[in-house]
Design an enzyme around this catalytic site. Structure first.
Site, PDB file in Angstrom:
ATOM      1  N   GLU A  49      25.817  73.322  92.211  1.00 35.64           N
ATOM      2  CA  GLU A  49      25.231  72.686  93.389  1.00 35.64           C
ATOM      3  C   GLU A  49      25.760  71.277  93.419  1.00 35.64           C
ATOM      4  O   GLU A  49      25.414  70.450  92.578  1.00 35.64           O
ATOM      5  CB  GLU A  49      23.704  72.595  93.243  1.00 35.64           C
ATOM      6  CG  GLU A  49      22.938  73.767  93.734  1.00 35.64           C
ATOM      7  CD  GLU A  49      21.445  73.470  93.685  1.00 35.64           C
ATOM      8  OE1 GLU A  49      21.040  72.294  93.842  1.00 35.64           O
ATOM      9  OE2 GLU A  49      20.679  74.413  93.460  1.00 35.64           O
ATOM     10  N   ASP A  60      13.111  64.984  96.120  1.00 33.84           N
ATOM     11  CA  ASP A  60      13.545  64.739  94.749  1.00 33.84           C
ATOM     12  C   ASP A  60      12.621  63.807  93.991  1.00 33.84           C
ATOM     13  O   ASP A  60      12.079  62.853  94.538  1.00 33.84           O
ATOM     14  CB  ASP A  60      14.968  64.168  94.754  1.00 33.84           C
ATOM     15  CG  ASP A  60      15.987  65.249  95.033  1.00 33.84           C
ATOM     16  OD1 ASP A  60      15.957  66.269  94.320  1.00 33.84           O
ATOM     17  OD2 ASP A  60      16.780  65.099  95.977  1.00 33.84           O
TER      18      ASP A  60
END
Lengths: 266, 449
Positions: A49, A60
């Protein structure tokens, strides 16, 4: 043909789950981050990724925020990301871009799809884009033959699980817990339940579990019921703590062993 | 001119909406939901509960009671003739949201969202705040309704706005300094979303402006539209006609949507949003999102935003912490694109000139946010002349801005704030005044988002 489906299917044929490793482009700098991605491929990651730095990474946790902040400040952009895609694809893994939506929209959705395919990329994961808003991306990824990975969460209703899985190609990203990225002591039963529910909604697509997985033991636990294991913050921590490509390689070896020692495979 | 009489405060219905957003929260190409899937269930729950609540007589009755007895609605409309002498002789009417409990229009929205929180059975609210006004309003509503409250605020702002932090804590709220990103309002919003996705089972996010994912832009508009609904009736009853233009400052844009909405069907009424021009829109230091930005996705919706070529959000700058935001509500982007509203930038200097002028001519200290709208009416009045009647939303009071203003004008030297006729030039801070950064650092501001 879906590059991701093929790659995850090959792992399954070996009786194991696929290992998906996240690293952001540009931390601590572009070249070092690409070298770390290549190290992960060499040590056994099936899918990388490739993270696009973004100024407002709402999904995040602190570890990834810290790294991407550096990359954003350095002005890292899609051109650098595409260079990483080429390097990862050459190294032999499925190169998958992970991006919040605005950098893609700003670059131009069609242009992104065309350039990503030309660079040898498999497709993209879009954590803040739900299929309901993805008309342009669905058309562009179809046209370019790219995979598109949407997310499901423990809070997703059955109709949403079905719609999201139906709109995805390559795999579905199963978010193990309610929350943001970051290592967790245990990933819990929520992931298994969600994998089961998603599989019922669409049995013919790979399901990869992310959020909270940081070591081989957890990877083995997830590999028992999922088609792939996604690890992010633990990789970024290797970079933040200065262990670079060597740290990434060691972590990958631990995780790669984990996805191979799952005791119960579906 | 439409003559349909909008309902007044206390009537048991919310007025019909304009023809937008659509069912999925889109205002043309703007709005929508650009959030992680994990939040969709909560947004759906909120949408469903809100749609049921807005036609529920018990809710509407309780909401009307709070607006009347707690907030102090309806807020008056005040004509300001001496200030208007500096506006080309046009007549200027102020809608006095500064007189609400907690000192701004923010309370209108948080009371609605706090009632909604109780209705969906959640016990905790979170909020973002730039410099404190939405945080204070949310802490106030949480105290009133027995909800636990956490407010996210950029670390720099908690230091600069120590007084508002103290106010929130006195009201029983937890204030969490945000140390990520640019440590400003936009990062406080990011952090609030992270909290929400983690604690969504118990927690409702009381969003402070008409931005964010659906249903926030429509819901916050519905709670804020009381401003324009009241003002339209007040002006019609007093003057026998509608104003020629309605003006309001725009950060995220909730006070502007609040006063615009009732007038949207009145085609003869110009709607003008004043954005924070900072040092000027030709410099990198401004917050004029529609004037100087481009469409993109930020904080859950598509709208105009300040962004670079890589799609990274650019930090905004304004003397007014409440307007210091690089995004704007999607309905404003839509009203701009369809040509129903106009958006103009006002520099820090222009806003501070208008701020001083209202203080000295009318005995009203406005919030620096609202002073941007006052500067806009000074310009528009000169364009339109003495026959014009202009309605301005005075969205908040300026007690919180006294320190910023003192620094701007040279530490309270009264000669520096003399609002003589010569003030209609683009005046720079007088000698001895501190720079904008230092001025912002000293302000105890309330955001206008």
């Amino acid at each position: 043909m879906s590059i991701l489906a093929e790659r995850i299917g090959a792992a399954k044929a070996e009786g194991r789950a696929a290992l998906v490793a996240y690293l952001p482009v540009g931390y601590p700098d572009v070249d070092t981050s690409i070298a770390a991605m290549v190290a992960a491929v060499e040590a056994g990651a099936d899918v990388i990724e490739i993270g696009v730095p973004y100024s407002d990474p709402g999904m995040d946790g602190p570890v990834i925020q810290e790294a991407v902040e550096v990359a954003v400040r350095a002005g890292v952009g899609m051109r650098d990301v595409l260079r990483a895609v080429e390097a990862v694809a050459s190294a032999g893994a499925a190169a998958t871009v992970m991006s919040y939506w605005n950098p893609i929209e700003r670059y131009g959705v069609e242009r992104f799809a065309t350039d990503l395919a030309a660079a040898g990329g498999a497709g993209a994961i879009t954590p803040d884009l739900i299929p309901d808003e993805a008309g342009e991306w669905i058309a562009a990824s179809d046209h370019a033959g790219l995979d598109r990975v949407f997310l499901v969460a423990p809070s997703s209703t059955d109709p949403r699980l079905a719609a999201t899985a139906a709109a995805s190609r390559g795999f579905v990203y199963v978010a193990s817990t309610m929350g943001v990225t970051g290592a967790r002591a245990s990933v819990g039963d929520a992931a298994r339940t969600l994998v089961d529910r998603t599989r019922q909604a669409r049995p013919d697509i790979a399901l990869c579990v992310g959020l909270g997985v940081s070591n081989g033991e957890q990877a083995a636990e997830i590999a028992a019921f999922a088609d792939g294991v996604i690890v992010g913050s633990a990789y970024v921590r290797e970079m933040i703590e200065g262990r670079g490509a060597d740290g990434v390689r060691a972590l990958t070896e631990d995780l790669a062993a984990g996805v191979r020692r799952a005791e119960v495979r579906a | 001119m439409t003559t349909t009489r909008p309902p007044q405060t206390g009537e048991l219905s919310l007025p019909a909406r304009p023809g937008w957003p659509d069912e999925t929260g889109h205002f043309g190409i703007f709005g929508g939901r650009f959030v992680p899937e994990a939040l969709i269930a909560a947004l759906d729950e909120l949408t469903e509960a809100y749609e049921a609540m807005r036609v529920d007589p018990a809710f509407l009755s309780e909401f009307a009671r709070l607006q009347r007895d707690y907030t102090g609605r309806p807020s008056p409309v005040t004509e300001v003739p001496k200030f208007a002498e500096h506006c080309g002789g046009a007549r200027v009417l102020l809608k006095r949201e500064d007189l609400n409990h907690t000192g701004s229009h923010k309370i209108n929205n948080v009371l609605g969202q706090a009632l909604l929180t109780k209705r969906i059975g959640k016990t905790r609210v979170i909020a973002e705040t730039g410099a404190g006004q939405h945080g204070v309003a949310t802490a106030t509503a949480a105290a009133l309704m027995g909800l636990s409250c956490t407010v996210y605020m950029g670390e720099e702002d908690t230091r600069r706005q120590a007084l508002n932090v103290a106010r929130m804590r006195l009201l029983g709220a937890e204030v969490i300094p945000v140390t990520t990103g640019s440590r400003t309002l936009k990062d406080a919003i990011n952090e609030a979303f992270r909290d929400w996705v983690t604690n969504v089972e118990t927690t409702n996010y009381v969003f402070g402006t008409v931005a964010g994912p659906h249903p926030f832009p429509a819901m916050v508009r519905d709670f804020q539209r009381v401003i324009g609904d009241e003002a339209r009736v007040q002006v019609l009853e007093r003057e026998g006609r509608l104003p020629d233009a309605v003006l309001a400052c725009v950060g995220g844009g909730s006070n502007a949507i609040g006063i615009f909405t009732a007038f949207v069907p009145d085609e003869g009424v110009r709607l003008i949003g004043l954005e924070a021009g900072g040092d000027g829109v030709d410099t990198p230091r401004h917050a004029a999102t529609i004037t100087g930005g481009s469409p993109g996705v930020l904080h859950g919706a598509r709208s105009y935003l300040l962004q670079d070529d890589n799609g990274q959000t650019i930090e905004s700058h304004s003397i007014s912490a409440g307007l210091d935001y690089p995004g704007v509500g999607p309905e404003h982007s839509y009203l701009h694109d369809i040509g129903r509203a106009e958006y103009r930038p006002i520099t820090d200097s222009e806003a501070m000139e208008a701020f001083a002028l209202l203080c000295r001519t009318e005995g009203i200290i406005p919030a620096i946010e609202s002073a941007h709208a006052l500067a806009g009416v000074m310009k528009l009045g000169r364009e339109l002349g003495p026959d014009a009647m202009l309605l301005v939303n005075l969205s908040g009071r300026g007690d919180k801005d006294v320190e910023t203003a003192s620094r701007w004008f040279g530490l309270g030297d009264r000669e520096e704030v003399d609002p003589g006729p010569g003030l209609d030039t683009d005046q720079q801070p007088t000698e001895g005044a501190v720079s904008n950064d230092e001025a912002v650092a000293g302000q105890d501001a309330g955001e206008e988002l």
